[in-house]
Design an enzyme around this catalytic site. Structure first.
Site, mmCIF file in Angstrom:
data_model
loop_
_atom_site.group_PDB
_atom_site.id
_atom_site.type_symbol
_atom_site.label_atom_id
_atom_site.label_comp_id
_atom_site.label_asym_id
_atom_site.label_seq_id
_atom_site.Cartn_x
_atom_site.Cartn_y
_atom_site.Cartn_z
ATOM 1 N N HIS A 166 1.747 0.713 -2.293
ATOM 2 C CA HIS A 166 0.982 -0.296 -1.554
ATOM 3 C C HIS A 166 0.141 -1.215 -2.433
ATOM 4 C CE1 HIS A 166 -2.304 2.522 -2.147
ATOM 5 N NE2 HIS A 166 -1.784 3.406 -1.317
ATOM 6 N N HIS B 191 4.093 -2.485 0.353
ATOM 7 C CA HIS B 191 3.705 -2.086 1.691
ATOM 8 C C HIS B 191 2.265 -2.522 1.959
ATOM 9 C CE1 HIS B 191 7.072 0.663 2.810
ATOM 10 N NE2 HIS B 191 7.224 0.661 1.498
ATOM 11 N N ASP C 51 0.177 0.846 11.792
ATOM 12 C CA ASP C 51 0.583 1.385 10.496
ATOM 13 C C ASP C 51 -0.663 1.677 9.679
ATOM 14 O OD1 ASP C 51 2.768 2.035 8.605
ATOM 15 O OD2 ASP C 51 1.828 0.489 7.385
ATOM 16 N N GLU D 231 -2.054 2.864 5.494
ATOM 17 C CA GLU D 231 -1.813 3.190 4.088
ATOM 18 C C GLU D 231 -2.822 4.263 3.696
ATOM 19 O OE1 GLU D 231 0.789 2.172 2.678
ATOM 20 O OE2 GLU D 231 1.318 0.453 3.934
ATOM 21 N N ASP E 24 3.217 -4.524 7.662
ATOM 22 C CA ASP E 24 4.227 -3.601 8.174
ATOM 23 C C ASP E 24 4.157 -3.487 9.692
ATOM 24 O OD1 ASP E 24 5.104 -3.208 5.638
ATOM 25 O OD2 ASP E 24 4.536 -1.113 5.472
ATOM 26 N N GLU F 95 1.136 7.342 -7.525
ATOM 27 C CA GLU F 95 2.372 7.135 -6.761
ATOM 28 C C GLU F 95 2.106 6.300 -5.514
ATOM 29 O OE1 GLU F 95 1.231 9.991 -7.846
ATOM 30 O OE2 GLU F 95 2.799 10.943 -9.078
#
Length: 234
Positions: free
Chosen positions: A59, A155, A9, A11, A160, A54
């Site tokens: 995160h 997140h 995963d 970010e 994750d 946003e």
């Protein structure tokens, strides 16, 4: 031959790498033959640009938090070496692979696209095939497979990836994971100890229909008529 899978995963600073957005965190969990190895990979990255508000709301990672972290070019080789040759298991794989390919293409010399040295399995596509018409984001899958993600308020790439590893294994039949410390202790003491099981599968139970039960009983009648012994009736 051992099968190596990397549950991955990322970010990012925003949604679209074509608009100059960058990766700020990578989290990976390694499975070999569906067992957790503990050989995970986790890094924060200075994106050299502002993170959109946003994205921070999702995160919680700020530019101030990343100011002293390495640039992507500093970690690119170690990351490439880590994932090379593995099957990547990613939820909504197009997003993460698109960002990774974008970062690799920025390097000088550039590194090749992910699909040239890794297979990619998209768990979002798999979930949609298994559960058509239902929500299939990671939170929904955790509820569906009774995975506790109450500690997940924001997140995070490694968190994750760890949750996705549990989801993926349950979606594809479950497994047992070896307690590596116990396994090492057993190796030192010999083979008399037991391997500690720290995870177990949650298997779907499929029961026989009335017609199938009747067919089974008829078959047992025939076995007994021919002089055979039926364990099911003992």
């Amino acid at each position: 031959m051992a099968k190596r899978q990397i549950i991955l995963d990322t970010e990012t600073t925003g949604i679209n790498p074509r608009e100059g957005h960058r990766i700020i965190e990578i989290g990976c969990v390694e499975l070999v033959n569906r067992r957790f190895t503990g050989n995970n990979y986790h890094v924060y990255i200075n994106p050299e640009r502002e993170i959109e508000a946003e994205a921070i709301a999702v995160h919680g990672i700020t530019n101030q938090r990343l100011a002293a972290e390495p640039k992507f070019r500093d970690i690119a080789k170690s990351f490439f070496d880590y994932i090379q040759g593995a099957e990547l298991v990613i939820h909504n794989a197009a997003f993460d692979v698109g960002f990774i390919d974008h970062e690799f293409a920025r390097l000088r010399p550039a590194l090749p696209p992910v699909n040239e040295y890794c297979a990619v399995l998209d768990t979002l596509k798999l979930a949609r095939e298994l559960h058509p018409g239902q929500k299939n984001n990671l939170d929904a899958l955790c509820r569906r497979y009774d995975i506790n993600n109450s500690h997940r308020t924001l997140h995070g790439a490694l968190l994750d990836a760890e949750i996705l590893a549990d989801v993926y294994l349950l979606m594809t039949g479950g497994q047992v994971s070896l307690n590596l410390a116990a396994e090492q202790h057993q190796g030192e003491q010999g083979d008399s100890g037991e391997i500690a099981i720290i995870r177990s599968s949650k298997l779907k139970v499929v029961r026989a229909s009335a017609d199938e039960l009747q067919a089974h009983e008829s078959r047992l009648d025939l076995v007994q008529k021919k002089g055979g012994s039926c364990l099911w009736r003992n």
